[in-house]
Motif scaffolding. Structure first.
Motif, mmCIF file in Angstrom:
data_model
loop_
_atom_site.group_PDB
_atom_site.id
_atom_site.type_symbol
_atom_site.label_atom_id
_atom_site.label_comp_id
_atom_site.label_asym_id
_atom_site.label_seq_id
_atom_site.Cartn_x
_atom_site.Cartn_y
_atom_site.Cartn_z
ATOM 1 N N UNK A 54 -4.613 10.858 14.655
ATOM 2 C CA UNK A 54 -5.772 10.249 13.997
ATOM 3 C C UNK A 54 -6.662 9.468 14.955
ATOM 4 N N UNK A 55 -6.104 9.045 16.083
ATOM 5 C CA UNK A 55 -6.878 8.316 17.084
ATOM 6 C C UNK A 55 -6.998 6.832 16.856
ATOM 7 N N UNK A 56 -6.293 6.269 15.858
ATOM 8 C CA UNK A 56 -6.463 4.850 15.542
ATOM 9 C C UNK A 56 -5.756 3.948 16.556
ATOM 10 N N UNK A 57 -6.303 2.751 16.784
ATOM 11 C CA UNK A 57 -5.717 1.838 17.770
ATOM 12 C C UNK A 57 -4.512 1.096 17.211
ATOM 13 N N UNK A 58 -3.561 0.783 18.086
ATOM 14 C CA UNK A 58 -2.348 0.065 17.705
ATOM 15 C C UNK A 58 -1.986 -0.940 18.796
ATOM 16 N N UNK A 92 -5.209 22.084 12.547
ATOM 17 C CA UNK A 92 -6.407 21.283 12.814
ATOM 18 C C UNK A 92 -7.024 20.764 11.523
ATOM 19 N N UNK A 93 -7.039 21.597 10.495
ATOM 20 C CA UNK A 93 -7.575 21.158 9.204
ATOM 21 C C UNK A 93 -6.707 20.055 8.606
ATOM 22 N N UNK A 94 -5.378 20.202 8.705
ATOM 23 C CA UNK A 94 -4.481 19.152 8.198
ATOM 24 C C UNK A 94 -4.656 17.863 8.996
ATOM 25 N N UNK A 95 -4.852 18.007 10.296
ATOM 26 C CA UNK A 95 -5.071 16.818 11.137
ATOM 27 C C UNK A 95 -6.335 16.084 10.698
ATOM 28 N N UNK A 96 -7.417 16.799 10.475
ATOM 29 C CA UNK A 96 -8.667 16.171 10.055
ATOM 30 C C UNK A 96 -8.503 15.486 8.699
ATOM 31 N N UNK A 97 -7.781 16.133 7.800
ATOM 32 C CA UNK A 97 -7.558 15.534 6.476
ATOM 33 C C UNK A 97 -6.719 14.268 6.596
ATOM 34 N N UNK A 98 -5.666 14.312 7.430
ATOM 35 C CA UNK A 98 -4.827 13.133 7.615
ATOM 36 C C UNK A 98 -5.645 11.973 8.185
ATOM 37 N N UNK A 99 -6.451 12.241 9.192
ATOM 38 C CA UNK A 99 -7.294 11.185 9.763
ATOM 39 C C UNK A 99 -8.203 10.583 8.690
ATOM 40 N N UNK A 128 0.847 -1.191 0.000
ATOM 41 C CA UNK A 128 0.000 0.000 0.000
ATOM 42 C C UNK A 128 0.890 1.252 0.000
ATOM 43 N N UNK A 129 0.256 2.372 -0.221
ATOM 44 C CA UNK A 129 0.940 3.664 -0.179
ATOM 45 C C UNK A 129 0.353 4.444 0.980
ATOM 46 N N UNK A 130 1.096 4.487 2.102
ATOM 47 C CA UNK A 130 0.559 5.150 3.290
ATOM 48 C C UNK A 130 0.671 6.665 3.128
ATOM 49 N N UNK A 131 -0.317 7.420 3.636
ATOM 50 C CA UNK A 131 -0.244 8.888 3.542
ATOM 51 C C UNK A 131 1.049 9.419 4.149
ATOM 52 N N UNK A 132 1.573 10.484 3.554
ATOM 53 C CA UNK A 132 2.810 11.091 4.026
ATOM 54 C C UNK A 132 2.647 11.556 5.474
ATOM 55 N N UNK A 133 3.577 11.144 6.336
ATOM 56 C CA UNK A 133 3.488 11.487 7.758
ATOM 57 C C UNK A 133 4.372 12.668 8.148
ATOM 58 N N UNK A 134 5.172 13.171 7.231
ATOM 59 C CA UNK A 134 6.133 14.210 7.618
ATOM 60 C C UNK A 134 5.437 15.444 8.186
ATOM 61 N N UNK A 135 4.382 15.913 7.521
ATOM 62 C CA UNK A 135 3.696 17.096 8.013
ATOM 63 C C UNK A 135 3.023 16.802 9.349
ATOM 64 N N UNK A 136 2.462 15.608 9.486
ATOM 65 C CA UNK A 136 1.821 15.239 10.746
ATOM 66 C C UNK A 136 2.818 15.262 11.894
#
Length: 466
Positions: free
Chosen positions: A414-418, A356-363, A298-306
């Motif tokens: 993003x709040x996802x479980x790990x 906050x907008x970038x965070x919502x988009x990343x999630x 898969x191609x995971x979303x870029x995390x650098x900005x996050x």
């Protein structure tokens, strides 16, 4: 019987022995208190040992079991919690000398639920200052039981050390940027960061409210699932705790991995890490394939900005949490936490909203990706078993900073479980781990995957010599 000392029994294992009355809860609790007395003088994982109340809880568990009252897998089992979870009548310091005499009037919801499940609370565990990156200069950090030169993790350092060293059968930590995953990886134990909202945060001192996650650190995925099953669920005292039914995390964990789709981004997860971490990840992927999982590139979303958005976002929320004492009592703060709050207080509303907008988009991007697979696999950090010396310089190097955080803080945003699982050792003898990430509120899949991996590997059964 077991082929290792009692203190290294698994949580479920020792619970069964107590609940079958092969062992008494009092006997096990005394054993653990004696071990804390003898071992923790050098490890420094406990802030406060609650010996008297622990023995009272253990005696009650024995009485209940004798009367045929059964409360589940934690009944009679000694555990411990991070020292930012309030305990009425017992000091809770939050890793801060400023709060060394703080005695809460109420108890955190998760601690209450442990008590209701019949668990025995041994005490409160050390942490970094305010649950940020560094221990306060006046506090001696916990020592990694695998080697004093190794980093013990942050911020739930005491939780990772105590669980790995056989000073409790499981513990609770919190994760805002990696603080369950870092100490779990560093100490060779299993850590489960639930979805944000799965576990009540009432009675937990905040670092950043919208990113704080409370979860278990244990010696196996099954033990972590047992702990999560007790602490999870809606709470009238925390309206952000979602009113979803809590699954029986142990009921479906033996279903195996055959046919499950596990996403892997080779560039992000394999190529961008050091050689030892890469070798461990490649072996893990091979093992998962042998278990019947389907590895999908898969191609995971870029995390650098996050990664670079995380600190100012966290700083703003931390500044709110400390408004009563900072900057009015700035002299009581260590440089790390003070610097984070300064960063937060310096942010403009415009910049904050853009983040906050970038965070919502990343999630949203992560949600969309995880809707197409069952699990995602990733390292915990780009570096195998970091040393204390390495960690002293990582904050000064942007590349090292990104490598430490690119696999952790994005999933707090993003709040996802790990779930973090031990999977090898470095040449210096330090544990190396990896993590699975699941769709929101699918912690059951994490326990299932962790259990399957731990049935064919023994990394989680290896213990430091103490």
């Amino acid at each position: 019987m077991t082929d290792h000392p009692l203190h290294f029994d698994g949580l479920i294992e020792v619970g069964r022995r107590i609940q079958s009355r092969e062992l008494s809860a009092v006997e096990v609790t005394r054993t653990m208190l004696e071990r804390i007395d003898s071992v923790d003088t050098t490890l420094n994982s406990f802030v406060t040992v609650m010996a008297d109340s622990a023995l009272e809880q253990a005696a009650q568990a024995d009485r209940d079991l004798a009367a045929g009252i059964h409360k589940g897998p934690l009944q009679g089992v000694p555990v411990a919690v991070k020292d930012l979870l309030w305990t009425a009548g017992t000091r809770t310091t939050h890793g801060m000398p400023l709060h060394r005499d703080h005695v809460p009037r109420e108890t955190a919801s998760v601690v209450t639920r442990l008590d209701q499940a019949g668990a025995v609370l041994l005490g409160k565990l050390q942490q970094t200052e305010g649950a940020f990156a560094d221990h306060h200069p006046d506090i001696t950090p916990p020592t990694n039981p695998w080697g004093e030169a190794l980093w013990s993790g942050a911020s739930s350092s005491g939780s990772g050390v105590a669980t790995a060293a056989g000073l409790c059968f499981g513990s609770l930590g919190t994760d805002t940027g990696g603080s369950i995953r870092f100490p779990s990886a560093a100490n060779g134990v299993t850590g489960l960061k639930p979805s944000w909202g799965r576990v009540s945060r009432h009675g937990a001192f905040e670092l950043a409210a919208s990113m704080d996650h409370i979860g278990p650190i244990a010696r196996s995925a099954a033990d972590a699932g047992a702990l999560l099953g007790v602490i999870a669920g809606a709470d009238e005292r925390d309206p952000t705790a979602v009113p979803l039914a809590v699954p029986d995390y142990l009921a479906g964990m033996t279903r195996g991995l055959k046919g499950l789709r596990i996403g892997l981004d080779p560039h992000w997860a394999i190529e961008a890490v050091d050689n030892e971490t890469r070798g461990v990840l490649e072996q893990v992927v091979s093992t998962l394939g042998q278990l019947g999982a389907v590895i999908e590139e898969i191609d995971f979303p870029d995390t650098q900005q996050a990664v670079f958005d995380w600190a100012p976002l966290c700083g703003v929320e931390t500044a709110v949490a400390h408004a009563e004492t900072f900057p009015s009592q700035r002299e009581a703060y260590g440089p790390g936490l003070a610097g984070l709050i300064d960063l937060g207080r310096a942010q403009s509303a415009m910049d904050h909203q853009q983040r906050l907008l970038r965070r919502a988009e990343f999630k949203g991007r992560v949600d969309r990706l995880l809707a197409s697979i069952d699990l995602l696999i990733a390292p915990v950090t780009a570096y195998a078993a970091p040393s204390m010396a390495f960690m002293e310089k990582f904050g000064e190097d942007e590349a090292l900073f990104s490598g430490m955080l690119r696999y952790t803080c994005p999933f707090d945003l993003s709040g996802h479980p790990t779930i973090t699982l031990p999977a090898g050792f470095s040449q210096q003898g330090g544990p190396i781990a990896f993590q699975f990430i699941a769709p929101m509120f699918n912690e059951a899949m994490l326990v299932r995957a962790g259990w399957a991996f731990q049935q064919v590997t023994d990394w989680h059964r290896r213990h430091p010599e103490l």
